[in-house]
Design an enzyme around this catalytic site. Structure first.
Site, short mmCIF file in Angstrom:
data_model
loop_
_atom_site.label_atom_id
_atom_site.label_comp_id
_atom_site.label_asym_id
_atom_site.label_seq_id
_atom_site.Cartn_x
_atom_site.Cartn_y
_atom_site.Cartn_z
N GLY A 5 -44.76 -13.49 -4.79
CA GLY A 5 -45.25 -14.62 -5.16
C GLY A 5 -46.69 -14.73 -4.55
N GLY A 44 -39.59 -8.98 -5.05
CA GLY A 44 -38.42 -8.30 -4.41
C GLY A 44 -37.72 -7.33 -5.16
N LYS A 102 -39.69 -13.54 -13.94
CA LYS A 102 -40.38 -14.68 -13.78
C LYS A 102 -41.83 -15.16 -14.29
CE LYS A 102 -39.55 -13.91 -9.60
NZ LYS A 102 -39.43 -13.90 -8.08
N ARG A 142 -38.56 -7.22 6.09
CA ARG A 142 -39.42 -8.31 6.42
C ARG A 142 -39.32 -8.50 7.92
NH1 ARG A 142 -38.91 -12.87 1.81
NH2 ARG A 142 -40.87 -12.06 0.65
P1 ADP Z 1 -39.58 -9.52 -8.98
O1 ADP Z 1 -38.46 -9.67 -8.00
O2 ADP Z 1 -40.04 -7.89 -8.65
O3 ADP Z 1 -40.71 -10.29 -8.63
P2 ADP Z 1 -38.52 -10.85 -11.21
O4 ADP Z 1 -37.59 -11.50 -10.19
O5 ADP Z 1 -39.74 -11.44 -11.88
O6 ADP Z 1 -39.29 -9.78 -10.33
O7 ADP Z 1 -37.69 -10.10 -12.32
C1 ADP Z 1 -36.59 -9.40 -11.85
C2 ADP Z 1 -35.64 -9.62 -13.07
O8 ADP Z 1 -35.68 -9.47 -14.23
C3 ADP Z 1 -34.19 -8.83 -12.61
O9 ADP Z 1 -33.04 -9.30 -12.02
C4 ADP Z 1 -34.09 -7.96 -14.11
O10 ADP Z 1 -32.86 -7.70 -14.47
C5 ADP Z 1 -34.74 -9.11 -15.03
N1 ADP Z 1 -35.06 -8.38 -16.25
C6 ADP Z 1 -35.90 -7.71 -16.45
N2 ADP Z 1 -35.99 -7.15 -17.75
C7 ADP Z 1 -35.22 -8.20 -18.47
C8 ADP Z 1 -34.63 -8.25 -19.65
N3 ADP Z 1 -35.04 -7.60 -20.69
N4 ADP Z 1 -33.94 -9.30 -20.09
C9 ADP Z 1 -33.50 -10.09 -19.12
N5 ADP Z 1 -33.77 -9.82 -17.84
C10 ADP Z 1 -34.61 -9.03 -17.31
MG MG Z 2 -37.16 -11.33 -8.24
#
Ligand code: ADP
Ligand code: MG
Length: 394
Positions: free
Chosen positions: A375, A352, A199, A36
């Site tokens: 987001g 992220g 999320k 960033r």
């Molecule tokens: P991003 O940061 O790309 O927006 P998120 O923060 O929404 O993505 O999600 C990432 C998290 O989701 C990771 O920490 C990952 O471990 C968790 N995750 C993915 N699949 C599962 C699952 N089946 N059960 C629990 N946690 C999960």
């Molecule tokens: Mg995340």
């Protein structure tokens, strides 16, 4: 969308308040990822070249209105100075007040200073007008390059603009808006959206508004379990976002009405314990047996999803397919990242953790656009713009 760009403004000899998104991951005083900070360099370099002086302002983490040394931007000033070849970046230990004003008034053309974390004052997130005015008094012109925060009506993003005659979007915002607009306006088909991660509540709304634009929708992670639950299939002990199940049901109905291609994983990697040394294996079907939890998509799902990726001409991906931080549960996410890296489709990735996974798979340079704000990119796709960006339009 036509933005007021920095190239349309006159910065010669002017003091510029530049809102950046330096919300970088910091662990024990060390910056883990400076993407960033790097992303702000083109705009900073342009302003310097135009003989402006720059007052940089950002937030870092969630200090909730009180100073917290762990979330100080001091380390960022040092890193930015390194990235600018050793140029001095003066760090100011607050963002408003007489000492800050005094420091700002002494800036010469070509000088840069970075203010302390805006969120050390609760007024930033409240969008307080008086606070915005105090920030604005530091400079002559306003530049916003903090794409990752443009979905928030915070003082330094939103309220501040009315105190300036010169308001413009930096190069990063221009680039982000161009990539996301390309997804919304005439994307080349088939257009594939991949949603995963944890999320769910934050992310699921966006798909509703995209249903008229996309051809294929595939799911992984907790997102998938929320949809599987909405289909009334067994998910065992898998993590699910219960509150989002009704909306998932509604989305499935809308998908069926439009005859879109929609997938939850054909199979799963399941375990009874989230640990690198736990037992795990693949299920045969798309449901998860009682007492087990799904932690990654299975081999059949990888094959099916890879096929979707190969057919797509436009791809948007947000959210890992599994708990990719734990090696045995990372395969689905890594394989998908590699498959996206191999296509010639226009690909946009946000979030992220998703970006961390793309880096881990070594394919970051094969992705058309990597969003600096997860987001913000989702809200942009949901609403076609963002509050902070509306103020930067021509
Ligand atoms: P991003 O940061 O790309 O927006 P998120 O923060 O929404 O993505 O999600 C990432 C998290 O989701 C990771 O920490 C990952 O471990 C968790 N995750 C993915 N699949 C599962 C699952 N089946 N059960 C629990 N946690 C999960
Ligand atoms: Mg995340």
């Amino acid at each position: 969308m036509e933005l007021r760009t920095i190239e349309t403004q006159n910065y010669t000899g002017k003091r510029v308040f530049m809102r950046v998104d330096f919300n970088v991951p910091v662990d024990k005083g060390v910056i883990i990822d400076d993407a960033r900070i790097k992303a702000s360099l083109p705009t900073i370099e342009y302003l310097l070249q135009k003989n402006a002086s720059i007052i940089l302002a950002s937030h870092l983490g969630r200090p909730k209105g009180t100073p917290n040394p762990e979330m100080s931007l001091k380390v960022v000033a040092e890193r930015l100075s390194n990235l600018l070849g050793g140029k001095e970046v003066r760090f100011i230990p607050d963002c408003i007040g007489d000492a800050v004003k005094d420091a700002a008034s002494k800036l010469n053309a070509g000088d840069i200073m970075l203010l302390e974390n805006l969120r050390f004052h609760k007024e930033e997130e409240e969008g307080n007008e008086e606070f915005a005015k105090q920030l604005a008094e530091l400079a002559d012109c306003y530049v916003n390059d903090a794409f990752g925060t443009c979905h928030r009506k915070h003082a330094s993003i939103y309220g501040i603009t009315k105190f300036f005659d010169s308001v413009a979007a930096g190069y990063l915002i221009e680039k982000e808006v161009a990539a996301l607009t390309k997804l919304l306006e005439n994307p080349e088909r088939p257009f594939l959206v991949i949603l995963g991660g944890a999320k769910v509540a934050d992310k699921i709304g966006m798909i509703k508004n995209l249903l008229d634009k996309i051809d294929t929708f595939i799911t992984g992670g907790v997102m998938a379990y929320t949809f599987i639950k909405a289909k009334n299939w067994e998910i065992g002990e898998s993590k699910v976002e219960q509150d989002a199940v009704p909306l998932a049901k509604e989305i499935i109905r809308e998908i069926n009405k439009r005859h879109l291609e929609f997938h939850t994983p054909l199979d799963h990697i399941i375990t009874d314990r989230i640990s690198p040394d736990s037992h795990y294996f693949a299920t045969e079907r798309g449901a998860v047996p009682p007492n087990w939890m799904g932690v990654d998509i299975g081999p059949q799902a990888i094959e099916e999803y890879t096929d979707c990726i190969k057919r797509a001409k436009t791809i948007f991906w947000n959210g890992p397919m599994g708990i990719y931080e734990i090696k045995p549960f990372a395969k689905g996410t890594i394989e998908l990242a590699k498959a996206i890296g191999e296509t010639s489709a226009f690909s946009v990735i946000g979030g992220g953790d998703s970006i961390a996974a793309v880096n881990a798979a070594g394919v970051a340079d094969k992705i058309s656009h990597i969003c600096t704000g997860g987001g913000a990119s989702l809200e942009f796709l949901e609403n076609g713009s963002l509050p902070g960006i509306d103020l930067l339009k021509k």
